[in-house]
Design an enzyme around this catalytic site. Structure first.
Site, PDB file in Angstrom:
ATOM      1  N   GLN A   1       0.252  -2.394   1.343  1.00 29.69           N
ATOM      2  CA  GLN A   1      -0.489  -3.656   1.253  1.00 29.69           C
ATOM      3  C   GLN A   1       0.058  -4.563   0.156  1.00 29.69           C
ATOM      4  O   GLN A   1       0.295  -5.746   0.382  1.00 29.69           O
ATOM      5  CB  GLN A   1      -1.975  -3.384   0.993  1.00 29.69           C
ATOM      6  CG  GLN A   1      -2.757  -4.681   0.844  1.00 29.69           C
ATOM      7  CD  GLN A   1      -4.259  -4.496   0.942  1.00 29.69           C
ATOM      8  OE1 GLN A   1      -4.740  -3.389   1.108  1.00 29.69           O
ATOM      9  NE2 GLN A   1      -4.991  -5.577   0.844  1.00 29.69           N
TER      10      GLN A   1
ATOM     11  N   GLU B   1      -0.849   1.609   7.967  1.00 27.21           N
ATOM     12  CA  GLU B   1      -1.976   1.170   8.799  1.00 27.21           C
ATOM     13  C   GLU B   1      -1.767  -0.303   9.157  1.00 27.21           C
ATOM     14  O   GLU B   1      -1.114  -1.033   8.420  1.00 27.21           O
ATOM     15  CB  GLU B   1      -3.310   1.412   8.079  1.00 27.21           C
ATOM     16  CG  GLU B   1      -3.430   0.782   6.710  1.00 27.21           C
ATOM     17  CD  GLU B   1      -4.350  -0.417   6.729  1.00 27.21           C
ATOM     18  OE1 GLU B   1      -5.209  -0.494   7.605  1.00 27.21           O
ATOM     19  OE2 GLU B   1      -4.182  -1.291   5.869  1.00 27.21           O
TER      20      GLU B   1
ATOM     21  N   SER C   1       3.533  -0.894  -4.471  1.00 28.31           N
ATOM     22  CA  SER C   1       2.701  -0.629  -5.644  1.00 28.31           C
ATOM     23  C   SER C   1       2.813   0.848  -5.991  1.00 28.31           C
ATOM     24  O   SER C   1       3.146   1.672  -5.148  1.00 28.31           O
ATOM     25  CB  SER C   1       1.249  -0.986  -5.353  1.00 28.31           C
ATOM     26  OG  SER C   1       0.741  -0.079  -4.406  1.00 28.31           O
TER      27      SER C   1
ATOM     28  N   THR D   1       0.560   4.423   0.451  1.00 28.25           N
ATOM     29  CA  THR D   1       1.785   4.031   1.157  1.00 28.25           C
ATOM     30  C   THR D   1       2.831   3.559   0.158  1.00 28.25           C
ATOM     31  O   THR D   1       3.994   3.957   0.215  1.00 28.25           O
ATOM     32  CB  THR D   1       1.481   2.906   2.169  1.00 28.25           C
ATOM     33  OG1 THR D   1       0.404   3.313   3.000  1.00 28.25           O
ATOM     34  CG2 THR D   1       2.691   2.624   3.029  1.00 28.25           C
TER      35      THR D   1
ATOM     36  N   THR E   1      -7.750  -0.028  -8.977  1.00 28.04           N
ATOM     37  CA  THR E   1      -8.116  -0.189  -7.565  1.00 28.04           C
ATOM     38  C   THR E   1      -8.391   1.157  -6.906  1.00 28.04           C
ATOM     39  O   THR E   1      -8.914   1.204  -5.815  1.00 28.04           O
ATOM     40  CB  THR E   1      -6.995  -0.893  -6.781  1.00 28.04           C
ATOM     41  OG1 THR E   1      -5.785  -0.168  -7.003  1.00 28.04           O
ATOM     42  CG2 THR E   1      -6.814  -2.322  -7.248  1.00 28.04           C
TER      43      THR E   1
ATOM     44  N   GLU F   1      25.043  -7.272 -11.419  1.00 29.77           N
ATOM     45  CA  GLU F   1      25.090  -7.726 -12.811  1.00 29.77           C
ATOM     46  C   GLU F   1      23.804  -7.397 -13.557  1.00 29.77           C
ATOM     47  O   GLU F   1      23.828  -7.142 -14.748  1.00 29.77           O
ATOM     48  CB  GLU F   1      25.341  -9.236 -12.862  1.00 29.77           C
ATOM     49  CG  GLU F   1      26.806  -9.586 -12.783  1.00 29.77           C
ATOM     50  CD  GLU F   1      27.032 -11.077 -12.911  1.00 29.77           C
ATOM     51  OE1 GLU F   1      26.670 -11.649 -13.957  1.00 29.77           O
ATOM     52  OE2 GLU F   1      27.553 -11.665 -11.967  1.00 29.77           O
TER      53      GLU F   1
END
Length: 449
Positions: free
Chosen positions: A11, A71, A140, A145, A179, A254
């Protein structure tokens, strides 16, 4: 051409991706359906954007990107949203069941079923490139996921595309705002897995960006869209010199060469300036010196940590817009003379500069004011170890009681992987500590051994 493939996982990756592609389209004058906007078609084409877009036979431009989530809900919003005609439908990949905030589901059980399909699509996009430069992976650390599948993907990319650069943009769990309860587990497991596969990882944490939105942009209650648009500006600055011309261009390799002194220490701190709302913009000068100094303010950082407690190893300043190199050199030399900004003694020069003449793009109804110049600073500093020790502490509290561990073991993970990952991060903290020591101290310690 030096193409770059963007991969958006989970997400967070998907929503940051939406903000980034919206911005790229505005910057290059590409309409939401992939055609060039009328004012752009009359101008001579700049070749630069073929690093991020491929052109079809009918003159449409398609992002070189893959969206993947276990999902369907979040990617369905892309399939039905404003930019639904921009993306190739087969490059939006979704599974049937989500990873339920569980690294083991993303990495072992649910992720395993999808990974070959995803790699097949990536292979097709890569075959369409003449000189693939590398991958940008957005995910994340906290989600199932993002952490599990993101790690699996990076492992497999190392096997298939060994020599190509792999840069990550990772949403790091914020100190106060959480979260999910198991964020510390997921983050430490994914960091342990990807440490040797990722070349450079730019971390952003939601809390730092919430604070920027509240403090600098006067948004009372920032939503994810506000956060992602801010992240998109940063990503755009980092990739600008791949897409536009300038006097000092910087490509993916670089970044690594200049920012990563040792393979494991590849987590630069990202800072962006000027971060001002439209209301304040008329009262600010935004000179090169001002925006350069602003980069060394902890308030403009994308991760909560205090660089005044650590030392800088290397710094990359990427300017864009109306920039004269002479001003940049003056600004940098004045920073060098400041005593507050400490460099490690084994890296005396410490600054890499990039200048791109394309000014920052204003997003209609966006939060950031329209400005004619901006700078993004990537700095490898020992103070980012604060972020790791915070996370390790939370991990230890939960793991001492073996809380929630059964969910991971139930998905086929070994409990030993937890302690292995935790030891790896303890070693990472130690690495940062050693790098920050002066070289004379280091020699004395070696003699004691």
């Amino acid at each position: 051409m030096r193409e770059v493939i963007s991969i958006h996982v989970g997400q967070a990756g998907t929503q940051i991706g939406n903000a980034c592609w919206e911005l790229y389209c505005l910057e290059h004058g590409i309409e939401p359906d992939g055609r060039l906007s009328p004012e752009k078609t009359t101008k001579p084409l700049d070749d630069g954007f073929s690093t991020f877009f491929s052109e079809t036979g009918s003159g449409k431009y398609v992002p070189r990107s893959i969206y993947v989530d276990l999902e369907p809900n979040v990617i369905d919003q892309v399939r039905t949203g404003t930019y639904r005609h921009l993306f190739h439908p087969e490059q939006l990949i979704t599974g049937k069941e989500d990873a339920a905030n569980n690294y083991a589901r993303g990495h072992y059980t649910v992720g395993k079923e999808l990974i070959d399909h995803v790699l097949d699509r990536i292979r097709r996009v890569a075959d369409n490139c003449t000189g693939l430069q590398g991958f940008l992976v957005f995910h994340s650390f906290g989600g199932g996921t993002g952490s599990g599948f993101g790690a699996l993907l990076l492992e497999r990319l190392s096997v298939d595309y060994g020599k190509k650069s792999k840069l990550e943009f990772s949403v790091y769990p914020a100190p106060q705002v959480s979260t999910s309860v198991v964020e510390p587990y997921n983050s430490i497991l994914t960091t342990h897995t990807t440490l040797e596969h990722s070349d450079c990882s730019f971390m952003v944490d939601n809390e730092a960006i919430y604070d920027i939105c509240r403090r600098n942009l006067d948004i009372e209650r920032p939503g994810y869209e506000n956060l992602n648009r801010l992240i998109a500006q940063v990503v755009s600055s980092i990739t600008a010199s791949l897409r536009f011309d300038g006097s000092l261009n910087v490509d993916l390799n670089e970044f690594q060469t200049n920012l990563v002194p040792y393979p494991r220490i590849h987590f630069p701190l990202v800072t962006y300036a000027p971060l001002i709302s439209a209301a304040k913009a008329h009262h600010e000068a935004n000179s090169v010196a001002e925006i350069t100094n602003a980069c060394f303010e902890p308030n403009n950082q994308m991760v909560k940590c205090d660089p005044r407690n650590g030392k800088y190893m290397a710094t990359c300043l990427l300017y864009r817009g109306d920039i004269v190199t002479k001003d940049v050199n003056c600004a940098v030399s004045s920073i060098r003379t400041k005593r507050t900004i400490q460099f490690v003694d084994w890296c005396p020069t410490g600054f890499k500069l990039g200048v791109c003449y394309q000014p920052p793009q204003y997003v209609p109804n966006g939060d950031l004011a329209k400005v004619n110049r901006a700078v993004c600073m990537l700095s490898n500093t020992t103070s980012i170890a604060e972020a790791w020790s915070r996370l390790d502490h939370k991990f230890d509290l939960m793991y001492s009681k073996r809380a929630f561990v059964h969910w991971y073991v139930g998905e086929g993970m070994e409990e030993g992987e937890f302690s292995e990952a935790r030891e790896d991060l303890a070693a990472l903290e130690k690495d940062y500590e050693e790098v920050g020591q002066d070289s004379i101290e280091g020699e004395i310690m070696e003699e004691e051994y």
